[in-house]
Design an enzyme around this catalytic site. Structure first.
Site, PDB file in Angstrom:
ATOM      1  N   SER A 165       0.793  -1.230   0.000  1.00  0.00           N
ATOM      2  CA  SER A 165       0.000   0.000   0.000  1.00  0.00           C
ATOM      3  C   SER A 165       0.829   1.286   0.000  1.00  0.00           C
ATOM      4  O   SER A 165       0.341   2.321  -0.415  1.00  0.00           O
ATOM      5  CB  SER A 165      -0.962   0.026   1.182  1.00  0.00           C
ATOM      6  OG  SER A 165      -0.267   0.215   2.397  1.00  0.00           O
ATOM      7  N   LYS A 207       0.217   4.988   6.745  1.00  0.00           N
ATOM      8  CA  LYS A 207      -0.429   5.647   5.602  1.00  0.00           C
ATOM      9  C   LYS A 207      -0.042   7.123   5.603  1.00  0.00           C
ATOM     10  O   LYS A 207       0.474   7.655   6.585  1.00  0.00           O
ATOM     11  CB  LYS A 207      -1.959   5.553   5.677  1.00  0.00           C
ATOM     12  CG  LYS A 207      -2.520   4.151   5.744  1.00  0.00           C
ATOM     13  CD  LYS A 207      -2.361   3.378   4.460  1.00  0.00           C
ATOM     14  CE  LYS A 207      -3.031   2.019   4.632  1.00  0.00           C
ATOM     15  NZ  LYS A 207      -2.556   1.017   3.746  1.00  0.00           N
TER      16      LYS A 207
END
Length: 133
Positions: free
Chosen positions: A5, A49
């Site tokens: 990711s 993230k």
């Protein structure tokens, strides 16, 4: 870090990260920063993230869905987080804004392999947004 990711910023596995967790670090989080947080889907899992929005900001939920753009104002005390590899990331587009209470640190550097500072590098473009095409 584990997973695709955050490619190309972080490797799929094996990165050792330097994380800021002392003092008033939460007050220094800005759009573009990387943060570590407890996954809303699994409280035993930590994820990394990029911060795309802070409480009070209005964000486009998923700009890749050009046929139906949706906007959201992030509640105070929350962040909008997304992976750099948009096509392979479970993030705020899936589980919505993340409470600051789930954020456990701000990533400041990769210690291994290839040590480097993690720079923000994000440009904020102010403007008015409309869901009309």
């Amino acid at each position: 870090s584990v997973g695709a990711s955050m490619l190309p910023t972080l490797n799929m596995e094996g990165d050792a990260l330097a994380v800021w967790r002392f003092g008033n670090w939460r007050k220094h989080i800005q759009p573009g920063d990387l943060v570590i947080f407890i996954s809303p889907n699994d409280p035993h899992r930590r994820a990394v993230k990029r911060v795309l929005g802070l409480g009070g900001d209005t964000i486009c939920i998923d700009p890749t869905k050009k046929e139906k753009l949706e906007y959201l104002q992030i509640p105070n005390g929350y962040l909008w987080l997304q992976g750099d590899n948009h096509s392979n990331s479970t993030d705020s587009r899936t589980y919505g804004p993340i409470p600051m209470s789930l954020v456990s640190g701000k990533v400041v550097a990769r210690a291994w392999p290839w040590p480097c500072l993690i720079n923000n590098g994000m440009e904020i473009v102010p403007g008015r947004f409309s869901s009309a095409s």
